[in-house]
Write an enzyme that holds these catalytic residues in place. Structure first.
Site, short mmCIF file in Angstrom:
data_model
loop_
_atom_site.label_atom_id
_atom_site.label_comp_id
_atom_site.label_asym_id
_atom_site.label_seq_id
_atom_site.Cartn_x
_atom_site.Cartn_y
_atom_site.Cartn_z
N LYS A 223 46.72 33.66 51.74
CA LYS A 223 46.24 33.77 50.35
C LYS A 223 45.00 33.04 50.52
O LYS A 223 44.76 31.95 50.90
CB LYS A 223 47.22 33.06 49.55
CG LYS A 223 46.67 33.02 48.09
CD LYS A 223 47.80 32.38 47.21
CE LYS A 223 47.16 32.48 45.57
NZ LYS A 223 48.08 31.66 44.56
N ARG A 233 43.50 33.83 35.71
CA ARG A 233 43.31 32.54 35.10
C ARG A 233 43.34 32.35 33.48
O ARG A 233 44.01 31.57 32.92
CB ARG A 233 41.85 31.67 35.66
CG ARG A 233 42.01 31.61 37.09
CD ARG A 233 42.32 30.42 37.91
NE ARG A 233 42.41 30.49 39.28
CZ ARG A 233 41.42 30.13 40.09
NH1 ARG A 233 40.33 29.68 39.97
NH2 ARG A 233 41.62 30.20 41.30
N ARG A 244 40.06 25.84 44.67
CA ARG A 244 41.31 25.55 45.38
C ARG A 244 40.93 25.58 46.80
O ARG A 244 41.86 26.15 47.74
CB ARG A 244 42.50 26.75 45.00
CG ARG A 244 42.75 26.69 43.61
CD ARG A 244 44.06 27.66 43.33
NE ARG A 244 44.59 28.26 41.99
CZ ARG A 244 44.91 27.37 41.01
NH1 ARG A 244 44.90 25.92 41.17
NH2 ARG A 244 45.03 28.00 39.85
N GLU A 260 49.05 31.39 59.49
CA GLU A 260 50.00 30.95 58.49
C GLU A 260 51.23 32.03 58.50
O GLU A 260 52.05 31.48 57.91
CB GLU A 260 49.15 31.22 57.21
CG GLU A 260 47.92 30.41 56.91
CD GLU A 260 48.51 29.09 56.22
OE1 GLU A 260 49.80 29.05 55.99
OE2 GLU A 260 47.60 28.33 55.84
N LYS A 275 46.91 38.47 50.43
CA LYS A 275 46.34 38.19 48.80
C LYS A 275 44.90 37.73 49.07
O LYS A 275 44.47 36.49 49.55
CB LYS A 275 47.26 37.16 48.06
CG LYS A 275 46.71 37.27 46.69
CD LYS A 275 47.82 36.35 46.03
CE LYS A 275 47.24 36.10 44.56
NZ LYS A 275 47.99 35.19 43.57
N SER A 301 44.36 40.48 39.90
CA SER A 301 43.64 40.80 38.55
C SER A 301 42.43 41.15 38.84
O SER A 301 41.89 42.05 38.01
CB SER A 301 43.75 39.39 38.03
OG SER A 301 43.16 38.29 38.49
N TYR A 340 49.69 45.19 39.00
CA TYR A 340 49.75 45.24 37.41
C TYR A 340 50.00 46.58 36.86
O TYR A 340 50.19 46.98 36.02
CB TYR A 340 48.74 44.60 36.83
CG TYR A 340 48.42 43.18 37.23
CD1 TYR A 340 49.24 42.16 36.70
CD2 TYR A 340 47.64 42.56 38.02
CE1 TYR A 340 49.30 40.90 37.06
CE2 TYR A 340 47.57 41.35 38.52
CZ TYR A 340 48.49 40.43 37.98
OH TYR A 340 48.50 39.13 38.44
C1 PBG Z 1 48.65 30.81 41.91
C2 PBG Z 1 48.40 32.23 41.55
C3 PBG Z 1 47.29 32.79 41.43
C4 PBG Z 1 47.44 34.15 41.59
C5 PBG Z 1 49.01 34.45 41.58
N1 PBG Z 1 49.46 33.13 41.67
C6 PBG Z 1 46.13 32.29 40.93
C7 PBG Z 1 45.49 31.31 42.04
O1 PBG Z 1 45.72 30.94 43.21
O2 PBG Z 1 44.34 30.67 41.56
C8 PBG Z 1 46.58 35.31 41.10
C9 PBG Z 1 47.01 36.46 40.89
C10 PBG Z 1 45.94 37.55 40.30
O3 PBG Z 1 44.77 37.03 40.34
O4 PBG Z 1 46.32 38.52 39.87
N2 PBG Z 1 50.16 30.42 41.54
#
Ligand code: PBG
Length: 353
Positions: A223, A233, A244, A260, A275, A301, A340
């Site tokens: 990730k 967000r 992060r 990982e 991801k 997203s 989605y």
């Molecule tokens: C954090 C989490 C995130 C997403 C899924 N789980 C955001 C992040 O890591 O800041 C993002 C999913 C998306 O953007 O569709 N638990």
């Protein structure tokens, strides 16, 4: 093969020569002649049974609340959530992944509302499991970021110089408790997305110790710290200030995705994940080649927002782009795709698109 000028005539009798030009005998277009031929020779299939629909359920709202940066996606009430799960199930979608949006005043430094059995996410898990049983695979997001008042995926601490950090090992106990609470609420799958080292191991041990050996773990293994999470967000009303980058991966790196993944598999992951998806198809390809367990990819997203925005402007054909993007993720090696558009794409596929 002879050149187009015919300067080097072929001795292959099938390479017919017409005048000066050498006509090709190998014609890949033969397999593209008709829809039936194209379907017959297609290597990659999209099947809704391997789609996961991520869904948001919010506390303290009376009506579903649109998310402006994710047109068509909403924060659900319990009622609208159950209806949308019904719709996904009817369309053939294999799984849903629930994210909770708590009320602001329930957020705290430790993300306690994510563990509380009466918290919005655990209540929703219980409601969905009670209604749908084992008809659809019920997944829970196992991460604190929606529930912390600082918006980080873990609990905060200090390093030995007094700098504020996300404390890996203090976070692990929270994740273990959260996973057990989600299993108790009815999740078939828990999905740690916080990128803490050792998260899969502690969750596996905690689930087993609590009698949930049958609950599986989808590990967010590779990730990345990505700009493509922007709309998410908003979707979860994140309180995050900053980024992060000390726990999510650096987009410049490829090797650590393999590390990982290897660690997560060794720790007991039943699935691994890459991801975001489209900007990381090279990583997905390599993880898919190396993984002994099913590989998921999350079309995040920002990927959704980009395609939606271009389609809304009439710049691209939205439905075609949706299916093409999902196909590319599958072709790169994903067994499972979180999107989605899961229900929408499932309906398109049913229509023969
Ligand atoms: C954090 C989490 C995130 C997403 C899924 N789980 C955001 C992040 O890591 O800041 C993002 C999913 C998306 O953007 O569709 N638990």
């Amino acid at each position: 093969m002879s050149g187009a000028t015919g300067a080097a005539p072929s001795d292959n009798p099938q390479d017919g020569e017409r005048g000066e030009l050498s006509i090709p005998s190998r014609r890949p277009r033969r397999l593209r002649t008709t829809p039936a031929m194209r379907n017959f020779t297609a290597e990659t299939d999209l099947n809704p049974r391997s789609f996961v629909l991520p869904m948001f359920v919010a506390d303290g709202i009376a009506e579903p609340k649109p998310i402006s940066s994710l047109p068509g996606v909403v924060q659900h009430t319990t009622d609208s959530l159950l209806r949308a799960v019904e719709e996904a199930l009817a369309a053939g979608v294999g799984s849903i992944d629930l994210f909770g949006v708590p009320q602001e005043q329930t957020k705290d430094a430790l993300g306690s509302a994510g563990i509380d059995p009466h918290g919005v996410l655990n209540r929703a898990l219980a409601d969905v499991r009670q209604r749908f049983g084992d008809d659809i695979v019920l997944m829970a997001d196992t991460c604190l970021d929606e529930f912390t008042d600082h918006g980080h995926c873990g609990v905060l601490g200090q390093d030995r110089y007094g700098n504020q950090i996300v404390d890996n090992d203090a976070t692990l106990t929270q994740y273990a408790d959260m996973a057990v609470a989600q299993a108790r609420a009815g999740a078939h799958v828990v999905s740690p997305s916080g990128m803490m080292d050792g998260q899969v191991r502690v969750i596996r041990e905690a689930l087993d110790a609590a009698g949930y050996a049958d609950v599986s773990i989808m590990a967010y293994s590779a990730k990345y710290a990505s700009a493509f999470y922007g709309p998410f967000r908003e979707a979860v009303g994140s309180s995050l200030v900053g980024d992060r980058k000390t726990y999510q991966q650096d987009p410049r790196n490829r090797r650590e995705s393999l590390l990982e993944t290897e660690l997560d598999v060794a720790e007991g992951a039943d699935f691994v994940m890459v991801k975001p998806a489209m900007p990381y198809l090279d990583v997905l390809r390599e993880v898919a080649a190396a993984s002994p367990v099913p590989v998921a990819a999350y079309q995040v997203s920002g990927e959704y927002a980009m395609i939606s925005a271009a389609a809304a402007n009439g710049w691209i054909d939205g439905d075609a782009a949706i299916l093409e993007s999902l196909t590319s993720i599958r072709r790169a090696g994903a067994d499972i795709v979180l999107t989605y558009w899961a229900t929408h794409a499932a309906k398109l596929l049913r229509q023969g698109r």
